[in-house]
Every structure is written in structure tokens, then in C-alpha cells.
Design a protein around this motif. Sequence first.
Motif, PDB file in Angstrom:
ATOM      1  N   ASP A 108      -4.397 -43.340  35.536  1.00 49.49           N
ATOM      2  CA  ASP A 108      -3.785 -44.739  35.490  1.00 49.49           C
ATOM      3  C   ASP A 108      -2.297 -44.685  35.555  1.00 49.49           C
ATOM      4  O   ASP A 108      -1.945 -44.050  34.616  1.00 49.49           O
ATOM      5  CB  ASP A 108      -4.574 -45.592  34.615  1.00 49.49           C
ATOM      6  N   ALA A 109      -1.684 -44.964  36.602  1.00 51.84           N
ATOM      7  CA  ALA A 109      -0.168 -45.138  36.522  1.00 51.84           C
ATOM      8  C   ALA A 109       0.549 -45.744  35.294  1.00 51.84           C
ATOM      9  O   ALA A 109       1.530 -45.154  34.952  1.00 51.84           O
ATOM     10  CB  ALA A 109       0.295 -45.690  37.824  1.00 51.84           C
ATOM     11  N   LEU A 112       0.000 -43.346  32.384  1.00 56.69           N
ATOM     12  CA  LEU A 112       0.762 -42.309  32.531  1.00 56.69           C
ATOM     13  C   LEU A 112       2.373 -42.240  32.429  1.00 56.69           C
ATOM     14  O   LEU A 112       2.947 -41.611  31.953  1.00 56.69           O
ATOM     15  CB  LEU A 112       0.735 -41.643  34.085  1.00 56.69           C
ATOM     16  N   GLU A 113       2.735 -43.582  32.923  1.00 53.10           N
ATOM     17  CA  GLU A 113       4.194 -44.012  32.572  1.00 53.10           C
ATOM     18  C   GLU A 113       4.482 -44.195  31.047  1.00 53.10           C
ATOM     19  O   GLU A 113       5.735 -43.610  30.695  1.00 53.10           O
ATOM     20  CB  GLU A 113       4.499 -45.174  33.261  1.00 53.10           C
ATOM     21  N   GLU A 114       3.307 -44.573  30.643  1.00 56.79           N
ATOM     22  CA  GLU A 114       3.718 -44.551  28.910  1.00 56.79           C
ATOM     23  C   GLU A 114       3.603 -43.539  28.185  1.00 56.79           C
ATOM     24  O   GLU A 114       4.472 -42.898  27.415  1.00 56.79           O
ATOM     25  CB  GLU A 114       2.407 -45.635  28.241  1.00 56.79           C
ATOM     26  N   VAL A 131       5.910 -39.901  36.902  1.00 57.72           N
ATOM     27  CA  VAL A 131       4.451 -39.990  37.882  1.00 57.72           C
ATOM     28  C   VAL A 131       4.540 -39.973  39.138  1.00 57.72           C
ATOM     29  O   VAL A 131       5.294 -40.304  39.842  1.00 57.72           O
ATOM     30  CB  VAL A 131       3.823 -41.515  37.352  1.00 57.72           C
ATOM     31  N   GLU A 132       3.708 -38.981  39.571  1.00 59.58           N
ATOM     32  CA  GLU A 132       3.318 -38.793  41.160  1.00 59.58           C
ATOM     33  C   GLU A 132       1.951 -38.954  41.195  1.00 59.58           C
ATOM     34  O   GLU A 132       1.109 -37.935  40.805  1.00 59.58           O
ATOM     35  CB  GLU A 132       3.823 -37.320  41.313  1.00 59.58           C
ATOM     36  N   LYS A 133       1.736 -39.834  41.794  1.00 59.24           N
ATOM     37  CA  LYS A 133       0.074 -40.461  42.049  1.00 59.24           C
ATOM     38  C   LYS A 133      -0.666 -40.492  40.745  1.00 59.24           C
ATOM     39  O   LYS A 133      -0.309 -41.177  39.991  1.00 59.24           O
ATOM     40  CB  LYS A 133      -0.496 -39.280  43.169  1.00 59.24           C
TER      41      LYS A 133
END
Length: 170
Positions: A108-109, A112-114, A131-133
Motif C-alpha cells: 500500500d503506497a 510505504l511512504e510512512e 515509493v515506486e509502485k
Amino acid sequence: MSDHPYDVELDPRYTSPGAQPAQWTETRTTLAEAELYWISTVRPSPRPHITPVAGAWHDGALWFCSQPHERKVRNLVSNPRCSLLTGTNRMDSGVDIVLEGQAERVSDARRLEEAAEVFRHKYGPRWDYVVEKDMLSGSVGRSWAFSVAPRTVFAFTKGLVAQTRWSFAP
């Protein structure tokens, strides 16, 4: 994911008289501040596999990243159960911690950002993930992110020896 154990036990078989159980808040802090962890997975053969990983405590779980072709990832795809360990190599002081759980691949983007931010904050520029995809990409390569929520955590206190066990809701 709960970051709070629902049961704590001091094992008298491995505890010195007068020793007190470790405190969860201190154990969680040790998990969060450790720079290196060892992950134990099981190969399909089923031989054990143990290797060091960088990790970060986030959202009630221990996170790590690894490239999809690596042995630990291939093991986790077929059997997500694993243990993560950190501690000290001293006999008479410190604490060793073992976290048991199931690795969940995070794609989940938003999550992943967190996680990328947590790794950047903890490890600095060499962990400059973006994040890449459904992957994290950075100076250490393109990696899958995994989150391991604790099912059981053990703290092995040295000196006045104590074994504390916390259990968590599944």
C-alpha cells in the motif's frame, strides 16, 4: 495491529530469585532503537536461514526491507512465520529480545511512504527510500517492505537473569 501485549509472564525456570519481569515500554524502546536485527526464516528444504537486516519499529510492528530475489524473501513467500532478534553479545549485562510473528508484505503506497520516512529518520541518507509502485527504491536497491506484528516477544535479561514473555492478540 496492537502495540500492547495482552499477557505477560515471567518464566521461573529461567529467572533468578528476586528478578523482576522486563517492562514492555523499555523492551519496545530497545526494539525501536536497535541498529541491527537478525531474521530467522525457514527454507522449503526445511533448513533454517538466519541473516542480519536493518529494521524499524513502526505502527506496532517491526519493519524490514529486502530485495525480492533474496533467500529470506523466497522463504517468507512460502512460509511467512519468522523471528527477529536483537540484543548484545555480552553474558552478564544487557538484554536480548526475540520477536516472533508473521511477515506481511506491505504494498500500500500510503503505508510505504510512512515506512520510508521512518527508515530515513532512523538510518539517514543511505536509506533514502522512495515509493515506486509497490516497492521501496533507494541506494540499497528496489526492495519489498515487510511488517512483522509481534505474536510473542521474549526479553532475556542478563545479570540478574530473567525471561519475560509477552503474548499479543492475533
